[in-house]
Design an enzyme around this catalytic site. Structure first.
Site, PDB file in Angstrom:
ATOM      1  N   TYR A 156       0.802  -1.226   0.000  1.00 14.29           N
ATOM      2  CA  TYR A 156       0.000   0.000   0.000  1.00 14.29           C
ATOM      3  C   TYR A 156       0.834   1.276   0.000  1.00 14.29           C
ATOM      4  O   TYR A 156       0.333   2.344   0.324  1.00 14.29           O
ATOM      5  CB  TYR A 156      -0.928   0.007   1.221  1.00 14.29           C
ATOM      6  N   LYS A 203       3.455 -14.238   3.903  1.00 11.69           N
ATOM      7  CA  LYS A 203       3.891 -15.095   2.787  1.00 11.69           C
ATOM      8  C   LYS A 203       5.418 -15.071   2.775  1.00 11.69           C
ATOM      9  O   LYS A 203       6.056 -14.817   1.745  1.00 11.69           O
ATOM     10  CB  LYS A 203       3.253 -14.563   1.495  1.00 11.69           C
ATOM     11  N   ASP A 236      -1.652 -18.485   2.457  1.00  8.49           N
ATOM     12  CA  ASP A 236      -2.528 -19.359   1.656  1.00  8.49           C
ATOM     13  C   ASP A 236      -3.121 -20.474   2.514  1.00  8.49           C
ATOM     14  O   ASP A 236      -4.326 -20.723   2.507  1.00  8.49           O
ATOM     15  CB  ASP A 236      -1.775 -19.925   0.436  1.00  8.49           C
ATOM     16  N   ASP A 260      -5.823  -7.469   4.774  1.00  8.64           N
ATOM     17  CA  ASP A 260      -6.994  -7.044   4.005  1.00  8.64           C
ATOM     18  C   ASP A 260      -7.792  -8.268   3.560  1.00  8.64           C
ATOM     19  O   ASP A 260      -9.006  -8.349   3.767  1.00  8.64           O
ATOM     20  CB  ASP A 260      -6.509  -6.243   2.785  1.00  8.64           C
ATOM     21  N   ASP A 264     -11.716  -9.936   5.100  1.00  9.98           N
ATOM     22  CA  ASP A 264     -12.934 -10.180   4.314  1.00  9.98           C
ATOM     23  C   ASP A 264     -13.306 -11.669   4.378  1.00  9.98           C
ATOM     24  O   ASP A 264     -14.467 -12.035   4.538  1.00  9.98           O
ATOM     25  CB  ASP A 264     -12.725  -9.806   2.833  1.00  9.98           C
TER      26      ASP A 264
HETATM   27  C1  IPM Z   1     -10.451  -2.019   3.322  1.00  7.76           C
HETATM   28  C2  IPM Z   1     -10.618  -1.661   1.878  1.00  7.76           C
HETATM   29  C3  IPM Z   1      -9.517  -0.706   1.465  1.00  7.76           C
HETATM   30  C4  IPM Z   1      -8.207  -1.433   1.583  1.00  7.76           C
HETATM   31  C5  IPM Z   1      -9.712  -0.071   0.083  1.00  7.76           C
HETATM   32  C6  IPM Z   1     -10.995   0.707  -0.010  1.00  7.76           C
HETATM   33  C7  IPM Z   1      -8.555   0.802  -0.297  1.00  7.76           C
HETATM   34  O1  IPM Z   1     -10.663  -2.786   1.084  1.00  7.76           O
HETATM   35  O2  IPM Z   1     -10.522  -1.131   4.178  1.00  7.76           O
HETATM   36  O3  IPM Z   1     -10.236  -3.188   3.639  1.00  7.76           O
HETATM   37  O4  IPM Z   1      -7.783  -2.146   0.664  1.00  7.76           O
HETATM   38  O5  IPM Z   1      -7.584  -1.303   2.619  1.00  7.76           O
HETATM   39 MN    MN Z   2     -10.580  -4.653   2.249  1.00  8.76          MN
END
Ligand code: IPM
Ligand code: MN
Length: 382
Positions: A156, A203, A236, A260, A264
């Site tokens: 990032y 990783k 992974d 990240d 999710d």
């Molecule tokens: C998150 C989102 C962000 C990230 C995006 C919107 C840049 O996916 O907060 O997890 O990748 O960090």
């Molecule tokens: Mn995200």
């Protein structure tokens, strides 16, 4: 003790404004009942704002965030005719990126919000949507861990370079950023007093920079937190263990991009992104946001789940309460969580992602149900 707190609200794009409205309404309700004043300054931002104004937010916005006691963010990312809005294409970062991301990535980096805290917690009554139907795969006691995502570097850093025939985006890991985030994770494990374990997910078998992250994890853990168990997983492999055995985990620490993805992924276990909240924390500042994005398809329909944003607001109250030794806010946080848990367990007023479209309540109705529960629980919890 403070008599008031200044909050900057960044509703952003898509469903951001709808869920932010509900989270702020809960905040104001808590403030009214606890007699704490929250001054809200709303700042427009995001891809839609960029289209109209040629910049991601008004001049001076970063300084407003810096001066606030806390920042609350809805979501950013705007589409026109199904295509994401980009800033000037072909230019190096930030110009060629998805428009609207500066407030998120910029604040994380410039406010030094080095730890992105993402709890994966299953509340009673919540089912998981798997294979097109709702199922109770896990029990709440099996799903309660926290992902601590490094929040300022890794992939990032944004310095994408054009090279002949391609592009390079570097992965940057520094000692300073790694030390502070792993220390944060170990302290959290100590504080939670659950399994006494921190899992480092990376990783490092392939990415040399991640090897430094892992080495620093080991070094800090062994020397400063001898009572905490050090656990390791490659990214992974972790993705499948995470889904199969969530009860193995207590605190998980990871470089930015890995964190990240696994957050999710983990949200599936807690009932989906509609319930996943996060806190971006540094030593001086805090920014709170639902993990989900701007979901343009659902925008303006009053149909999405505001509970992730409301739970992010709960994290804001808890953090402000700790930071300012303000017992009222600590109680407020527990109160909001209690109200959300009660609405979930009751199961009567929930959005489509939790109960399917036929039984779905609107976004505003879910928010209202939480505010009503605050009133019901007042004698019990405050
Ligand atoms: C998150 C989102 C962000 C990230 C995006 C919107 C840049 O996916 O907060 O997890 O990748 O960090
Ligand atoms: Mn995200």
């Amino acid at each position: 003790m403070r008599d008031h707190y200044r909050i900057v609200s960044l509703p952003g794009d898509g469903i951001g404004p709808e869920v932010t409205t509900q989270a702020l309404a809960v905040l104001q309700e808590v403030g009214r009942r606890l007699q704490v004043q929250f001054e809200i300054e709303e700042i427009p931002c995001g891809g839609h704002y960029y289209l109209q104004h040629g910049r991601e937010w008004p001049e001076g916005s970063f300084e407003r965030c810096q001066a606030a006691d806390a920042v609350f963010l809805g979501a950013v990312g705007h589409e026109v005719e199904g295509k994401p809005v980009l800033t000037k294409p072909g230019q190096p970062y930030p110009e060629s990126q998805l428009a609207g991301y500066a407030p998120v990535i910029g604040n994380r980096k410039k406010l030094e919000l080095y730890a992105n805290v993402r709890p994966i917690k299953l509340y009673p009554g919540v089912r998981q949507q798997i294979g097109g139907s709702f199922q109770s795969v896990w029990r709440p006691e099996q799903v309660d861990y926290v992902i601590v995502r490094e929040n300022t570097e890794d992939a990032y850093t944004g310095e994408t370079q054009e090279i002949p025939g391609g592009r390079i985006t570097p992965i940057v890991i520094t000692r300073k950023a790694s030390e502070r985030v792993v220390r944060f994770a170990f302290r959290l494990a100590r504080q939670r007093d659950k399994l006494g374990k921190v899992t480092c997910v990376d990783k490092s078998n392939i990415i040399g920079a991640h090897r430094l992250f892992r080495d620093i994890f080991t070094e800090v853990g062994r020397s400063e937190f001898p009572e905490i168990e050090l656990d390791y997983a490659y990214f992974d492999a972790f993705c499948q263990w995470q889904l199969r055995n969530p009860d193995w985990y207590d605190v998980v620490v990871a470089p930015n991009l890995v964190g990240d993805v696994i957050s999710d992924n983990g949200s599936t276990q807690q009932g989906g992104l509609g319930l996943a909240a996060s806190a971006n924390l540094g030593d001086e500042h805090g920014m709170f946001e639902p993990i989900h994005g701007s979901a343009p398809r659902h925008a303006g329909k009053d149909e999405v789940n505001p509970l992730a944003a409301i739970l992010a607001m709960k994290m804001m109250l808890a953090w402000l309460g700790e930071r300012h030794s303000d017992e009222r806010l600590r109680r407020g946080a527990a109160w909001v969580e209690g109200a959300v848990a009660a609405v979930l367990e009751e199961g009567k007023t929930l959005s489509y992602d939790l109960v399917g479209p036929e039984r779905a309540a609107r976004c505003s109705e879910v928010g209202q149900a939480v505010r009503r529960k605050l009133a019901d629980l007042e004698t019990e919890l405050v």
